[in-house]
Structures are given as structure tokens and as C-alpha cells.
Write a protein that holds these residues in place. Sequence first.
Motif, short mmCIF file in Angstrom:
data_model
loop_
_atom_site.label_atom_id
_atom_site.label_comp_id
_atom_site.label_asym_id
_atom_site.label_seq_id
_atom_site.Cartn_x
_atom_site.Cartn_y
_atom_site.Cartn_z
N LEU A 4 0.83 -1.20 0.00
CA LEU A 4 0.00 0.00 0.00
C LEU A 4 0.87 1.25 0.00
O LEU A 4 0.59 2.21 -0.74
N VAL A 5 1.90 1.26 0.82
CA VAL A 5 2.80 2.42 0.87
C VAL A 5 3.44 2.66 -0.49
O VAL A 5 3.51 3.81 -0.97
N ALA A 6 3.88 1.61 -1.14
CA ALA A 6 4.49 1.75 -2.47
C ALA A 6 3.51 2.35 -3.46
O ALA A 6 3.87 3.23 -4.27
N ALA A 7 2.26 1.90 -3.42
CA ALA A 7 1.25 2.41 -4.34
C ALA A 7 0.95 3.88 -4.06
O ALA A 7 0.76 4.67 -5.00
N LEU A 8 0.92 4.26 -2.79
CA LEU A 8 0.62 5.65 -2.45
C LEU A 8 1.80 6.57 -2.75
O LEU A 8 1.61 7.72 -3.18
N LYS A 9 3.02 6.10 -2.54
CA LYS A 9 4.18 6.91 -2.90
C LYS A 9 4.19 7.20 -4.39
O LYS A 9 4.60 8.29 -4.82
N ALA A 10 3.74 6.25 -5.18
CA ALA A 10 3.67 6.46 -6.63
C ALA A 10 2.67 7.55 -6.99
O ALA A 10 2.72 8.11 -8.10
N LYS A 11 1.75 7.86 -6.05
CA LYS A 11 0.77 8.93 -6.25
C LYS A 11 1.17 10.19 -5.48
O LYS A 11 0.33 11.03 -5.17
N TYR A 41 2.27 10.64 -2.36
CA TYR A 41 2.07 10.75 -0.93
C TYR A 41 3.42 10.71 -0.23
O TYR A 41 4.36 10.04 -0.68
N VAL A 42 3.50 11.40 0.89
CA VAL A 42 4.67 11.32 1.76
C VAL A 42 4.34 10.34 2.87
O VAL A 42 3.35 10.53 3.60
N CYS A 43 5.11 9.28 3.00
CA CYS A 43 4.77 8.20 3.93
C CYS A 43 5.79 8.09 5.05
O CYS A 43 6.99 7.92 4.80
N THR A 44 5.31 8.19 6.29
CA THR A 44 6.11 7.93 7.50
C THR A 44 5.31 6.91 8.31
O THR A 44 5.24 5.75 7.92
N THR A 45 4.68 7.32 9.40
CA THR A 45 3.76 6.41 10.10
C THR A 45 2.45 6.28 9.36
O THR A 45 1.71 5.31 9.53
N SER A 46 2.12 7.26 8.53
CA SER A 46 0.97 7.21 7.63
C SER A 46 1.39 7.88 6.33
O SER A 46 2.49 8.42 6.21
N CYS A 47 0.53 7.83 5.33
CA CYS A 47 0.80 8.46 4.05
C CYS A 47 -0.13 9.65 3.88
O CYS A 47 -1.34 9.53 4.09
N SER A 48 0.42 10.80 3.49
CA SER A 48 -0.40 12.00 3.45
C SER A 48 0.02 12.93 2.32
O SER A 48 1.13 12.85 1.79
N LYS A 49 -0.91 13.80 1.96
CA LYS A 49 -0.68 14.89 1.03
C LYS A 49 -1.26 16.17 1.63
O LYS A 49 -2.26 16.12 2.35
N LYS A 50 -0.65 17.30 1.30
CA LYS A 50 -1.20 18.58 1.73
C LYS A 50 -2.43 18.91 0.90
O LYS A 50 -2.51 18.61 -0.28
N VAL A 51 -3.40 19.55 1.55
CA VAL A 51 -4.64 19.93 0.91
C VAL A 51 -4.90 21.42 1.19
O VAL A 51 -5.00 21.82 2.34
N GLY A 52 -4.99 22.22 0.15
CA GLY A 52 -5.28 23.63 0.32
C GLY A 52 -4.24 24.34 1.17
O GLY A 52 -3.05 24.02 1.14
N LYS A 53 -4.71 25.30 1.97
CA LYS A 53 -3.80 26.12 2.77
C LYS A 53 -3.23 25.36 3.97
O LYS A 53 -2.06 25.49 4.30
N TYR A 54 -4.07 24.56 4.61
CA TYR A 54 -3.61 23.92 5.84
C TYR A 54 -4.15 22.50 6.01
O TYR A 54 -3.94 21.87 7.05
N GLY A 55 -4.82 21.97 5.02
CA GLY A 55 -5.45 20.67 5.17
C GLY A 55 -4.55 19.51 4.78
O GLY A 55 -3.44 19.68 4.27
N THR A 56 -5.07 18.29 5.01
CA THR A 56 -4.34 17.06 4.73
C THR A 56 -5.30 15.97 4.29
O THR A 56 -6.40 15.85 4.83
N GLN A 57 -4.90 15.18 3.31
CA GLN A 57 -5.58 13.92 3.04
C GLN A 57 -4.62 12.82 3.45
O GLN A 57 -3.42 12.89 3.19
N ARG A 58 -5.15 11.80 4.13
CA ARG A 58 -4.28 10.86 4.84
C ARG A 58 -4.81 9.45 4.71
O ARG A 58 -6.02 9.22 4.74
#
Length: 329
Positions: A209-216, A218-235
Motif C-alpha cells: 500500500l505504501v508503495a502504491a501511495l508513494k507512486a501517487k 504521498y509522503v509516507c512515514t507512520t501514515s501516508c499523506s498529502k497537503k490539501v489547500g492552505k492547511y489541510g491534509t488527506q491521509r
Amino acid sequence: MPLLIGGGVVGIVLIGLLVFLGVKALGGDDEPEAGPTTSQSTEPTGEPSNGGENNGSLGNATGQAKTATEKLQGDGYQCSDLFNTGQGAHRGCFKYDGPTAAEAIFQFQPDGTIIGVKLLSTNRENVNNAGVTFDSALQAIGNDTFGGSEVKKIQDAVKTGQKSQKVGSTWGEFELSHSGDRLELSGGKSGSDSFDLPRKSFDTTAEQLVAALKAKNYVCTTSCSKKVGKYGTQRVYSYGTKGEGLRSVEVSASGEPEDVKKAFPAAVNDAFGAIKGEDIAALKAYLQAHSDGKAYSAYVAGWRVNIIADKDDTYARSEIEIEYESFYV
């Protein structure tokens, strides 16, 4: 708002309450069980009474279990079975009412005798309101199962306000916790063992799953996330033993409401597009059938599914949790 999940379309507009229901813990054998067993029983026999895997539905119940279910449903709870076989059943009833969220989970024998109970009530605004909901569920299950005098013992214990205490009764021993905005009670009937629960997993590992999300991206540490807008996150957060299938998945988006509308379906699509397993179709079907903007919790194909959210004019958070159930009393 269309929500794409692995090629399917699921419309989910979550308006409700952010509350984490359930406790994650490992238990059972490495392979999923067909149904309930106890430390004193053999492998289960019989099929679930609804004819197959439970998808947010109820099987048969008589006696105490039937009475408790009907009272809880009359109080606005939605009930479903994790399993329901000729050897016993595990049932959960869940309720969302504004800032209050509650659950009443119980196991029962084929004759309806309840042998284990877990009650939980939370209210992020007023713990007294959580107490009212808790007491209503306690009476719905307890008056017929424990007896009125034993229910009163628990009610008196709640009034003391202690953070944690044991409460003895003629039915069995209870553990009561009272902290912050939540009340929780668990207990088992004397002389009875709780049923083992199915230990679920997906085919996909955390590493895959981490490999698939990194390909999209995502930054992955304990979870995989992307920044959203000014201060948001999708995780996307997942749990699974290294090299083994995932045991739980959480997908969320938070930030400004308009950003979350776009980010949440994208995050769910990214996660479920990468996760494989025989239960995926049933999980998608449940999400699609419960896309009316309300909060839900149910057992689907042996998994605990929570659809939850928190929203106001300036901040929103939407989340789907899919996890294996645990039950310790």
C-alpha cells in the motif's frame, strides 16, 4: 459528491460527528474463523443465520438478545451482526445523535442468553448527556439480562464519578470507566467464555500500500499523506504485521470544507484502488448504500466499518475506518 473507489462510484457526503468507536487489538488465530468458538468449544458448525457473510444485517435472536435488540432499535440504534451461527452470535448496536455517539455490543448463546456486554457513550460537549444515553442503553440490555437490582448497582457506581472501578453483581463482574467525555462498561457472565472473533485481513500488505501511495506522490512515514489547500491534509493510515495482509485502514481528509470535498474522495480512491481482498466488493456496496450524509457504524463481511465526520463553516474532517473487531470483557 461522487466518491470513486477502485473504479466504482460511491456518493458520500458525511455530516455528523467525529468519534472514534472501538478499540484496536489483535486476537484469534492467523486465519479468519468461520464463526464463534470459545476456549471450551470445538470448531463452530452451521451457517450464519442470514445465509452468508453479514453486510450490516441482523441474523436470528430469541430471549434476552431479542429483547435487548428491540429496545435498542426503539431508542434509535442501528444493529448488525459480526457473526450469527448455530453456536452463538456477536451483535453491535450503534447510535449517533448530534454530539452524542453510543454503542452497545453483546454476545449471546443460541437461546438468546447474553454472555458478554460492552457499552460506550461519548459526548464531546457535555458528559452528562453521554451519561443519559449510557443509562438508557444500560437499562435496555440490563433490566432483563442482569436484573433491576444489578442495574442499580452500576448506576450507583456511575454516580460516584470514579475514573475506573469494578462492579460486582450476581450476573458477573463489570469494569466501569468514566473519563473526560465518555462512559464505558464491559462485563462477562460468570461461568461463560466470550466467543473468539474472526481475525480479518486484506490481501495487500502495508508495504504494498505504501508503495502504491508513494507512486501517487504521498509522503509516507507512520501514515501516508498529502497537503490539501492552505492547511489541510488527506491521509491514509493502515495497520498490518510486516509481510502480512492489512488488518485496518483509515482514510481521511481535513481542512477547509471545499478542499475536503475534493480531497476525501481522492484519498479513498487512492487507498481502495490499491487494496485487494475478497471483502472489497461487500465493503464498497455498504458504503454506496449508506451515502445519505448520515454517520454509520456496522459490521460488514466480518469488518467493523465506521463512517464519521466533523464539520463547521471553516473546518471539516471526513473519515472512513475499516478495522477488525475486538471484544474483551
